[in-house]
Design an enzyme around this catalytic site. Structure first.
Site, PDB file in Angstrom:
ATOM      1  N   ASN A 166       0.607 -34.785 -10.161  1.00  0.00           N
ATOM      2  CA  ASN A 166       1.602 -34.185 -11.065  1.00  0.00           C
ATOM      3  C   ASN A 166       2.198 -35.298 -11.918  1.00  0.00           C
ATOM      4  O   ASN A 166       2.843 -36.202 -11.389  1.00  0.00           O
ATOM      5  CB  ASN A 166       2.720 -33.511 -10.261  1.00  0.00           C
ATOM      6  CG  ASN A 166       2.197 -32.413  -9.362  1.00  0.00           C
ATOM      7  OD1 ASN A 166       2.022 -31.291  -9.789  1.00  0.00           O
ATOM      8  ND2 ASN A 166       1.918 -32.752  -8.109  1.00  0.00           N
ATOM      9  N   ARG A 174       3.625 -37.789  -9.056  1.00  0.00           N
ATOM     10  CA  ARG A 174       3.512 -37.490  -7.625  1.00  0.00           C
ATOM     11  C   ARG A 174       2.079 -37.079  -7.303  1.00  0.00           C
ATOM     12  O   ARG A 174       1.453 -36.328  -8.061  1.00  0.00           O
ATOM     13  CB  ARG A 174       4.463 -36.354  -7.258  1.00  0.00           C
ATOM     14  CG  ARG A 174       4.968 -36.403  -5.834  1.00  0.00           C
ATOM     15  CD  ARG A 174       5.752 -35.160  -5.470  1.00  0.00           C
ATOM     16  NE  ARG A 174       4.857 -34.037  -5.257  1.00  0.00           N
ATOM     17  CZ  ARG A 174       4.891 -32.911  -5.971  1.00  0.00           C
ATOM     18  NH1 ARG A 174       5.767 -32.765  -6.947  1.00  0.00           N
ATOM     19  NH2 ARG A 174       4.046 -31.938  -5.712  1.00  0.00           N
ATOM     20  N   ASP A 194      -0.534 -35.543  -4.199  1.00  0.00           N
ATOM     21  CA  ASP A 194      -0.564 -34.801  -2.935  1.00  0.00           C
ATOM     22  C   ASP A 194      -1.828 -35.105  -2.143  1.00  0.00           C
ATOM     23  O   ASP A 194      -2.920 -35.237  -2.715  1.00  0.00           O
ATOM     24  CB  ASP A 194      -0.492 -33.295  -3.210  1.00  0.00           C
ATOM     25  CG  ASP A 194       0.781 -32.899  -3.949  1.00  0.00           C
ATOM     26  OD1 ASP A 194       1.805 -33.591  -3.761  1.00  0.00           O
ATOM     27  OD2 ASP A 194       0.744 -31.913  -4.709  1.00  0.00           O
ATOM     28  N   GLY A 248       8.535 -32.074 -10.355  1.00  0.00           N
ATOM     29  CA  GLY A 248       9.747 -31.270 -10.362  1.00  0.00           C
ATOM     30  C   GLY A 248      10.995 -32.085 -10.087  1.00  0.00           C
ATOM     31  O   GLY A 248      10.964 -33.079  -9.353  1.00  0.00           O
ATOM     32  N   SER A 270       2.140 -25.988  -9.395  1.00  0.00           N
ATOM     33  CA  SER A 270       3.046 -25.199  -8.540  1.00  0.00           C
ATOM     34  C   SER A 270       2.300 -24.216  -7.639  1.00  0.00           C
ATOM     35  O   SER A 270       2.857 -23.220  -7.197  1.00  0.00           O
ATOM     36  CB  SER A 270       4.075 -24.438  -9.394  1.00  0.00           C
ATOM     37  OG  SER A 270       4.975 -25.333  -9.992  1.00  0.00           O
ATOM     38  N   TYR A 309       9.080 -23.036  -3.168  1.00  0.00           N
ATOM     39  CA  TYR A 309      10.288 -22.646  -3.889  1.00  0.00           C
ATOM     40  C   TYR A 309      11.127 -21.549  -3.233  1.00  0.00           C
ATOM     41  O   TYR A 309      12.246 -21.308  -3.660  1.00  0.00           O
ATOM     42  CB  TYR A 309       9.917 -22.200  -5.310  1.00  0.00           C
ATOM     43  CG  TYR A 309       9.175 -23.261  -6.085  1.00  0.00           C
ATOM     44  CD1 TYR A 309       9.793 -24.458  -6.440  1.00  0.00           C
ATOM     45  CD2 TYR A 309       7.841 -23.083  -6.452  1.00  0.00           C
ATOM     46  CE1 TYR A 309       9.116 -25.439  -7.143  1.00  0.00           C
ATOM     47  CE2 TYR A 309       7.153 -24.062  -7.164  1.00  0.00           C
ATOM     48  CZ  TYR A 309       7.789 -25.226  -7.499  1.00  0.00           C
ATOM     49  OH  TYR A 309       7.123 -26.198  -8.189  1.00  0.00           O
ATOM     50  N   GLU A 347      -4.226 -33.348  -5.617  1.00  0.00           N
ATOM     51  CA  GLU A 347      -3.993 -33.318  -7.061  1.00  0.00           C
ATOM     52  C   GLU A 347      -2.836 -34.226  -7.425  1.00  0.00           C
ATOM     53  O   GLU A 347      -2.130 -34.750  -6.553  1.00  0.00           O
ATOM     54  CB  GLU A 347      -3.728 -31.898  -7.551  1.00  0.00           C
ATOM     55  CG  GLU A 347      -2.502 -31.232  -6.960  1.00  0.00           C
ATOM     56  CD  GLU A 347      -2.317 -29.811  -7.490  1.00  0.00           C
ATOM     57  OE1 GLU A 347      -1.439 -29.633  -8.343  1.00  0.00           O
ATOM     58  OE2 GLU A 347      -3.036 -28.901  -7.049  1.00  0.00           O
ATOM     59  N   GLU A 355       4.771 -21.983 -15.326  1.00  0.00           N
ATOM     60  CA  GLU A 355       5.772 -22.751 -14.577  1.00  0.00           C
ATOM     61  C   GLU A 355       7.102 -22.847 -15.335  1.00  0.00           C
ATOM     62  O   GLU A 355       7.926 -23.713 -15.053  1.00  0.00           O
ATOM     63  CB  GLU A 355       5.230 -24.146 -14.270  1.00  0.00           C
ATOM     64  CG  GLU A 355       3.975 -24.134 -13.410  1.00  0.00           C
ATOM     65  CD  GLU A 355       3.386 -25.505 -13.225  1.00  0.00           C
ATOM     66  OE1 GLU A 355       3.983 -26.304 -12.473  1.00  0.00           O
ATOM     67  OE2 GLU A 355       2.341 -25.791 -13.821  1.00  0.00           O
TER      68      GLU A 355
END
Length: 309
Positions: free
Chosen positions: A272, A255, A257, A276, A150, A216, A270, A15
């Site tokens: 984070n 964060r 999900d 980002g 990612s 992305y 999952e 990443e």
């Protein structure tokens, strides 16, 4: 005392490119706020020199291995340099999808049924067992590296004929992988600042799932914030997210999900711990919906790390 801030970015994980984008967005914001900040690419910089070069604060913008796995956190604590985000234990657990799911399941939270595979075992000798277990999960399934973010290295397959090819492909990214039942539904992401849950984002993509391209590259990916959930659903999701966050003892900014299935159930995907901070990132989007500018968000995350000093 005027803090000298090292914005840690780049690194050596898969990443790296996203980390560089996040890091320079953070750096520009800190400089705009008249703070004494410098970019430090951990791939090219001897981290033992941080202290002797006068750095006493670190803003971690490293994604994946070396940034979210507790290793850099431990090193910074050893140097007595304060840093942003979660601590050593929360970071090292959160990057491990399998062990994160074990803790979440222990609190009664919903996560997709899975099979955990290690490359260290003789995979060839247990392929028939894997096939039987996978058939029990039911197709489609999603195969993912255990410690990557990612959506790198993730494959969704709909039949057993592609199983071994997908497993071998995923082992190129990680020595440990997860085979999960693919939960169909709407995807949501929840950003958390300390103990504050920010407005929820609903993600809509034309791809099979919210993969790397959808995140992305793909211009057709759509984000809705506020999410459009009804008040009952929104309250429920925020409660689940905060419980999931506190179960792992995360802090700072992160964060989580989710998938909402057709039975109105939220499934955890999952977490984070270093989300980002690019121009397509979801945490700044949530903050904006809460009335917070990007610069305000960056400063708030920085302020939260003072307990590590």
């Amino acid at each position: 005392m005027n803090k000298k801030i090292a914005v840690l970015l780049g690194g050596t994980s898969s990443e790296r490119n996203i980390s560089i984008k996040s890091g320079y967005a953070i750096l520009d914001s800190l400089l705009k706020s008249k703070l004494n900040a410098y970019p430090i690419d951990t791939r090219d910089y001897s981290m033992t020199e941080l202290k002797q070069n006068g750095f006493n604060q670190a803003y971690i913008a490293l994604h994946g291995k070396g940034g979210e796995d507790g290793s850099i956190q431990g090193f910074l604590q050893y140097l007595n340099i304060s840093y942003t985000g979660s601590g050593i234990m929360a970071s090292s657990i959160s990057i491990d999808k399998f062990r994160t799911k074990l803790l979440w399941k222990s609190r009664g939270l919903l996560t997709a049924p899975d099979i955990y595979l290690s490359k260290k075992k003789n995979i060839d000798s247990i392929y028939s067992t894997i096939e039987k277990q996978t058939l029990k999960l039911g197709f489609p399934i999603i195969i993912k590296p255990n410690k990557h973010g990612s959506s790198i290295g993730i494959t969704v397959i709909s039949s057993v004929t592609k199983l071994y090819e997908a497993i071998n492909k995923t082992f190129n990214y990680d020595d440990n992988i997860l085979i999960e039942k693919f939960i169909k539904g709407k995807e949501y992401t929840v950003s958390i600042l300390g103990q504050t849950v920010l407005p929820i984002v609903h993600i809509s993509t034309k791809n099979a799932f919210y993969d790397y391209n959808a995140k992305y590259v793909c211009p057709s990916t759509q984000y809705v914030c506020p999410s459009g959930l009804n008040p009952i659903q929104e309250k429920k999701l925020k409660e689940i997210a905060l419980l999931a966050w506190n179960t792992l003892e995360c802090c700072g900014c992160g964060r989580i999900d989710f998938i909402l299935d057709n039975k109105d159930q939220f499934w955890l995907l999952e977490i984070n711990t270093i989300p980002g901070m690019t121009n397509r990132s979801l945490t700044p989007m949530s903050a904006k919906a809460a009335g917070m500018s990007f610069d305000e968000l960056v400063l708030l995350i920085l302020k939260m790390n003072e307990k590590y000093v």
